[in-house]
Design a protein around this motif. Structure first.
Motif, PDB file in Angstrom:
ATOM      1  N   VAL A  92      49.411  39.087  44.643  1.00  0.00           N
ATOM      2  CA  VAL A  92      49.092  39.539  46.005  1.00  0.00           C
ATOM      3  C   VAL A  92      48.324  38.445  46.754  1.00  0.00           C
ATOM      4  N   TRP A  93      47.287  37.885  46.128  1.00  0.00           N
ATOM      5  CA  TRP A  93      46.494  36.845  46.800  1.00  0.00           C
ATOM      6  C   TRP A  93      47.342  35.616  47.112  1.00  0.00           C
ATOM      7  N   MET A  94      48.182  35.202  46.152  1.00  0.00           N
ATOM      8  CA  MET A  94      48.992  34.007  46.384  1.00  0.00           C
ATOM      9  C   MET A  94      50.034  34.257  47.476  1.00  0.00           C
ATOM     10  N   ALA A  95      50.563  35.460  47.533  1.00  0.00           N
ATOM     11  CA  ALA A  95      51.518  35.796  48.600  1.00  0.00           C
ATOM     12  C   ALA A  95      50.845  35.705  49.970  1.00  0.00           C
ATOM     13  N   LYS A  96      49.613  36.167  50.053  1.00  0.00           N
ATOM     14  CA  LYS A  96      48.873  36.084  51.320  1.00  0.00           C
ATOM     15  C   LYS A  96      48.620  34.628  51.710  1.00  0.00           C
ATOM     16  N   LEU A  97      48.239  33.813  50.727  1.00  0.00           N
ATOM     17  CA  LEU A  97      48.010  32.396  51.013  1.00  0.00           C
ATOM     18  C   LEU A  97      49.307  31.704  51.413  1.00  0.00           C
ATOM     19  N   GLU A  98      50.396  32.101  50.787  1.00  0.00           N
ATOM     20  CA  GLU A  98      51.703  31.523  51.131  1.00  0.00           C
ATOM     21  C   GLU A  98      52.121  31.944  52.544  1.00  0.00           C
ATOM     22  N   GLN A  99      51.896  33.201  52.894  1.00  0.00           N
ATOM     23  CA  GLN A  99      52.224  33.681  54.241  1.00  0.00           C
ATOM     24  C   GLN A  99      51.433  32.935  55.311  1.00  0.00           C
ATOM     25  N   ARG A 100      50.222  32.535  54.980  1.00  0.00           N
ATOM     26  CA  ARG A 100      49.383  31.784  55.919  1.00  0.00           C
ATOM     27  C   ARG A 100      49.743  30.301  55.955  1.00  0.00           C
ATOM     28  N   GLY A 101      50.690  29.902  55.099  1.00  0.00           N
ATOM     29  CA  GLY A 101      51.106  28.504  55.067  1.00  0.00           C
ATOM     30  C   GLY A 101      50.121  27.593  54.349  1.00  0.00           C
ATOM     31  N   LEU A 102      49.302  28.170  53.461  1.00  0.00           N
ATOM     32  CA  LEU A 102      48.267  27.392  52.782  1.00  0.00           C
ATOM     33  C   LEU A 102      48.692  26.927  51.393  1.00  0.00           C
ATOM     34  N   VAL A 103      49.652  27.621  50.793  1.00  0.00           N
ATOM     35  CA  VAL A 103      50.208  27.217  49.493  1.00  0.00           C
ATOM     36  C   VAL A 103      51.726  27.343  49.553  1.00  0.00           C
ATOM     37  N   SER A 104      52.356  26.609  48.662  1.00  0.00           N
ATOM     38  CA  SER A 104      53.803  26.744  48.480  1.00  0.00           C
ATOM     39  C   SER A 104      54.057  27.003  47.012  1.00  0.00           C
ATOM     40  N   ARG A 105      55.214  27.579  46.714  1.00  0.00           N
ATOM     41  CA  ARG A 105      55.557  27.830  45.318  1.00  0.00           C
ATOM     42  C   ARG A 105      56.924  27.256  45.016  1.00  0.00           C
ATOM     43  N   GLU A 106      57.077  26.864  43.785  1.00  0.00           N
ATOM     44  CA  GLU A 106      58.325  26.253  43.338  1.00  0.00           C
ATOM     45  C   GLU A 106      58.615  26.733  41.919  1.00  0.00           C
ATOM     46  N   ARG A 107      59.876  27.047  41.660  1.00  0.00           N
ATOM     47  CA  ARG A 107      60.268  27.468  40.299  1.00  0.00           C
ATOM     48  C   ARG A 107      60.151  26.292  39.344  1.00  0.00           C
ATOM     49  N   SER A 108      59.719  26.595  38.138  1.00  0.00           N
ATOM     50  CA  SER A 108      59.584  25.570  37.099  1.00  0.00           C
ATOM     51  C   SER A 108      60.963  25.034  36.724  1.00  0.00           C
ATOM     52  N   ALA A 109      61.043  23.752  36.522  1.00  0.00           N
ATOM     53  CA  ALA A 109      62.302  23.137  36.096  1.00  0.00           C
ATOM     54  C   ALA A 109      62.608  23.486  34.641  1.00  0.00           C
ATOM     55  N   THR A 110      61.581  23.766  33.855  1.00  0.00           N
ATOM     56  CA  THR A 110      61.794  24.050  32.430  1.00  0.00           C
ATOM     57  C   THR A 110      61.832  25.531  32.102  1.00  0.00           C
ATOM     58  N   ASP A 111      61.198  26.376  32.933  1.00  0.00           N
ATOM     59  CA  ASP A 111      61.178  27.818  32.690  1.00  0.00           C
ATOM     60  C   ASP A 111      61.393  28.528  34.017  1.00  0.00           C
ATOM     61  N   LYS A 112      62.594  29.000  34.243  1.00  0.00           N
ATOM     62  CA  LYS A 112      62.961  29.606  35.538  1.00  0.00           C
ATOM     63  C   LYS A 112      62.142  30.853  35.867  1.00  0.00           C
ATOM     64  N   SER A 114      58.928  31.015  35.533  1.00  0.00           N
ATOM     65  CA  SER A 114      57.609  30.543  35.933  1.00  0.00           C
ATOM     66  C   SER A 114      57.650  29.862  37.299  1.00  0.00           C
ATOM     67  N   GLN A 115      56.588  30.084  38.065  1.00  0.00           N
ATOM     68  CA  GLN A 115      56.453  29.437  39.368  1.00  0.00           C
ATOM     69  C   GLN A 115      55.184  28.599  39.383  1.00  0.00           C
ATOM     70  N   HIS A 116      55.281  27.451  40.022  1.00  0.00           N
ATOM     71  CA  HIS A 116      54.139  26.552  40.150  1.00  0.00           C
ATOM     72  C   HIS A 116      53.690  26.565  41.609  1.00  0.00           C
ATOM     73  N   PHE A 117      52.396  26.498  41.808  1.00  0.00           N
ATOM     74  CA  PHE A 117      51.831  26.502  43.154  1.00  0.00           C
ATOM     75  C   PHE A 117      51.260  25.141  43.505  1.00  0.00           C
ATOM     76  N   ALA A 118      51.307  24.842  44.788  1.00  0.00           N
ATOM     77  CA  ALA A 118      50.701  23.626  45.335  1.00  0.00           C
ATOM     78  C   ALA A 118      50.122  23.980  46.698  1.00  0.00           C
ATOM     79  N   VAL A 119      49.066  23.280  47.085  1.00  0.00           N
ATOM     80  CA  VAL A 119      48.525  23.509  48.428  1.00  0.00           C
ATOM     81  C   VAL A 119      49.360  22.726  49.430  1.00  0.00           C
ATOM     82  N   THR A 120      49.494  23.287  50.591  1.00  0.00           N
ATOM     83  CA  THR A 120      50.149  22.588  51.692  1.00  0.00           C
ATOM     84  C   THR A 120      49.103  21.677  52.336  1.00  0.00           C
TER      85      THR A 120
END
Length: 166
Positions: A92-112, A114-120
């Motif tokens: 829930v918290w990460m979704a809110k941060l993503e909606q605000r454009g503060l983080v992005s998420r990307e699927r793991s290349a090794t484990d589909k 799993s998602q990895h987060f990064a700050v924008t």
């Protein structure tokens, strides 16, 4: 361990009274949890004034942004373990941060799964602004402590936090 006896009668020293209502704290004064709760009243107000209200940022959101910024490609499960919260709460918290454009998420290349987060760039700028504001707030809160006392306070609190089970 030094144990404080509760005085049954007599004058109560100012040092043994609650900060605002001047109630006798008695043996509460020797309890870590009580002292942490009392200190958190002050630190919560300082956070709200320095970063919460001006930057529209909650304490957990700030912590998540900071951890994501300083831990490349962090997963939600690692964040949940770090903060001792459930995966649904992190989601829930990460979704809110993503909606605000503060983080992005990307699927793991090794484990589909799993998602990895990064700050924008916006998230990185916000967490940097918040950190400076919070450091200034801490400086104001701790003016009555020496540099050595501040370091000791933070070190001792960190040692208490390390007692948390994984």
């Amino acid at each position: 361990m030094v144990r404080m006896k509760h005085a049954e009668h007599g004058a109560i020293s100012k040092d043994n009274q609650t900060p605002r209502a001047r109630l006798d704290e008695g043996a509460l004064r020797q309890l870590l949890g009580y002292q942490l709760a009392q200190a958190s009243i002050v630190t919560n107000v300082a956070f709200a004034q320095a970063a919460g209200t001006p930057l529209s940022l909650g304490q957990v959101e700030f912590t998540l942004l900071y951890l994501v910024k300083h831990n490349a490609s962090v997963t939600a499960s690692r964040l949940a373990r770090a903060l001792a919260v459930s995966m649904p709460a992190i989601t829930v918290w990460m979704a809110k941060l993503e909606q605000r454009g503060l983080v992005s998420r990307e699927r793991s290349a090794t484990d589909k799964r799993s998602q990895h987060f990064a700050v924008t760039p916006e998230g990185a700028a916000l967490v940097t602004r918040a950190m400076y504001a919070l450091q200034d707030a801490d400086d104001r809160l701790l003016t009555h402590l020496s540099t050595a006392e501040r370091a000791m306070l933070l070190e001792l609190l960190h040692k208490v936090a390390l007692r948390r089970s994984a």
